[in-house]
Enzyme design. Structure first.
Site, PDB file in Angstrom:
ATOM      1  N   GLU A  12      60.259  37.179  47.698  1.00 53.17           N
ATOM      2  CA  GLU A  12      60.783  36.759  46.396  1.00 53.17           C
ATOM      3  C   GLU A  12      62.296  36.532  46.415  1.00 53.17           C
ATOM      4  OE1 GLU A  12      57.338  38.608  43.482  1.00 53.17           O
ATOM      5  OE2 GLU A  12      58.852  39.978  44.228  1.00 53.17           O
ATOM      6  N   GLY A  78      50.174  37.715  38.362  1.00 52.07           N
ATOM      7  CA  GLY A  78      48.786  37.320  38.161  1.00 52.07           C
ATOM      8  C   GLY A  78      48.616  36.814  36.736  1.00 52.07           C
ATOM      9  N   ILE A 152      45.998  43.869  40.114  1.00 53.95           N
ATOM     10  CA  ILE A 152      44.805  43.614  39.298  1.00 53.95           C
ATOM     11  C   ILE A 152      43.964  42.507  39.961  1.00 53.95           C
ATOM     12  CG2 ILE A 152      43.923  43.001  37.016  1.00 53.95           C
ATOM     13  CD1 ILE A 152      45.541  45.692  37.132  1.00 53.95           C
ATOM     14  N   MET A 172      53.922  44.141  38.715  1.00 48.63           N
ATOM     15  CA  MET A 172      54.048  45.567  39.016  1.00 48.63           C
ATOM     16  C   MET A 172      55.473  46.123  38.886  1.00 48.63           C
ATOM     17  SD  MET A 172      51.298  45.631  42.168  1.00 48.63           S
ATOM     18  CE  MET A 172      51.233  47.411  42.277  1.00 48.63           C
ATOM     19  N   GLU A 173      56.374  45.345  38.282  1.00 49.82           N
ATOM     20  CA  GLU A 173      57.769  45.822  38.189  1.00 49.82           C
ATOM     21  C   GLU A 173      58.462  45.547  36.860  1.00 49.82           C
ATOM     22  OE1 GLU A 173      56.811  43.609  40.670  1.00 49.82           O
ATOM     23  OE2 GLU A 173      56.415  45.142  42.193  1.00 49.82           O
ATOM     24  N   ASP A 196      48.151  34.019  41.302  1.00 47.89           N
ATOM     25  CA  ASP A 196      46.704  34.305  41.309  1.00 47.89           C
ATOM     26  C   ASP A 196      46.240  34.525  39.874  1.00 47.89           C
ATOM     27  OD1 ASP A 196      48.261  37.051  42.112  1.00 47.89           O
ATOM     28  OD2 ASP A 196      46.654  37.433  40.689  1.00 47.89           O
TER      29      ASP A 196
HETATM   30  N1  ADE Z   1      51.537  40.207  41.191  1.00 50.25           N
HETATM   31  C1  ADE Z   1      50.971  39.027  41.484  1.00 50.25           C
HETATM   32  N2  ADE Z   1      49.660  39.035  41.208  1.00 50.25           N
HETATM   33  C2  ADE Z   1      49.379  40.268  40.724  1.00 50.25           C
HETATM   34  C3  ADE Z   1      48.194  40.894  40.279  1.00 50.25           C
HETATM   35  N3  ADE Z   1      47.023  40.249  40.287  1.00 50.25           N
HETATM   36  N4  ADE Z   1      48.287  42.175  39.860  1.00 50.25           N
HETATM   37  C4  ADE Z   1      49.456  42.831  39.864  1.00 50.25           C
HETATM   38  N5  ADE Z   1      50.601  42.285  40.286  1.00 50.25           N
HETATM   39  C5  ADE Z   1      50.571  41.015  40.715  1.00 50.25           C
END
Ligand code: ADE
Length: 228
Positions: A12, A78, A152, A172-173, A196
């Site tokens: 990143e 995500g 996830i 996640m941050e 995703d």
């Molecule tokens: N970062 C990118 N995709 C993610 C996901 N599916 N869950 C958590 N953090 C992510």
């Protein structure tokens, strides 16, 4: 003006370091911080490693040790909102921690006493992002991000986060960075490009699109710096 640019993973921030070309590397607290300048703006750049604890440490360090006055987060997420596809950009209006749970005491998900479920991002930085998107003719969604210490990759969990927090994307941050910046009174924004759909294929999709989506986000951050 000193600005922090932060990611979670090396992928990143690599496009940023490649773009700026020369920088100084400072080791601190088991991490590396990269300092440079761009168009008269002092920059400090770092990736935190994954998760809310690492992100909180890095955000705090960028502000308290390196003196960052604004913080721009760049990375991937995500999608929870079905209209978001891989590569699409989202700027957070507010963020919540989906895995913070003291509902046993009657509180809503994501809430702790003396806190709030959502932390709002800086409106001026969001406006700047919208302006850049308009100028560059890049679609940009403004939306809610739900953060937790979980990747996830499950339809049921995804739907729960989507409906509980009205969230458009998950990562996640972001929300932990938001808590730190809010407490320290530092204007911040969280920009994410979709990697995703947080579903059963998320792991494969993430591996395939991490680098390209991270680059989309980083390039947009550079365009924001050009307009600051
Ligand atoms: N970062 C990118 N995709 C993610 C996901 N599916 N869950 C958590 N953090 C992510």
């Amino acid at each position: 003006m000193k600005i922090a640019i932060m990611g979670a993973m090396v992928e990143e921030i690599t496009p940023l370091l490649e773009f700026f070309g020369t920088y100084e590397t400072i080791e601190h607290a088991k991490n590396r911080y990269y300092t440079t300048s761009y168009r008269g703006i002092d920059l400090v750049i770092a990736y935190s490693k994954i998760g809310k604890v690492n992100a909180s440490l890095t955000a705090s360090t960028l502000i308290e040790k390196f003196g960052a006055q604004k913080l721009l987060f760049s990375g991937v997420a995500g999608a929870l909102n079905p209209s978001l596809k891989v590569g699409d950009l989202l700027v957070a209006t507010k963020l919540a921690q989906h895995d913070l749970d003291i509902t046993a005491f009657g509180h809503p998900h994501g809430y702790v006493p003396e806190g709030s479920v959502y932390v709002e991002t800086d409106k001026a930085l969001t406006e700047l992002a919208k302006q850049v998107a308009l100028e560059q003719k890049i679609p940009l969604l403004e939306g809610i991000i739900a953060t937790g210490d979980q990747f996830i990759c499950d339809g049921v969990k995804k739907e729960w986060i989507h409906t509980t927090f009205n969230a458009d994307a998950t990562e996640m941050e972001g929300a932990s960075v938001a808590v730190v910046c809010d407490a320290l009174n530092i204007p911040f924004c969280v920009l994410r490009a979709i990697s995703d759909a947080a579903d059963m294929d998320a792991g494969f999709s993430f591996d395939e699109f991490l680098v390209s989506s991270a680059k989309e986000s980083a390039q947009f951050i550079i365009a924001m710096l050009d307009e600051l």
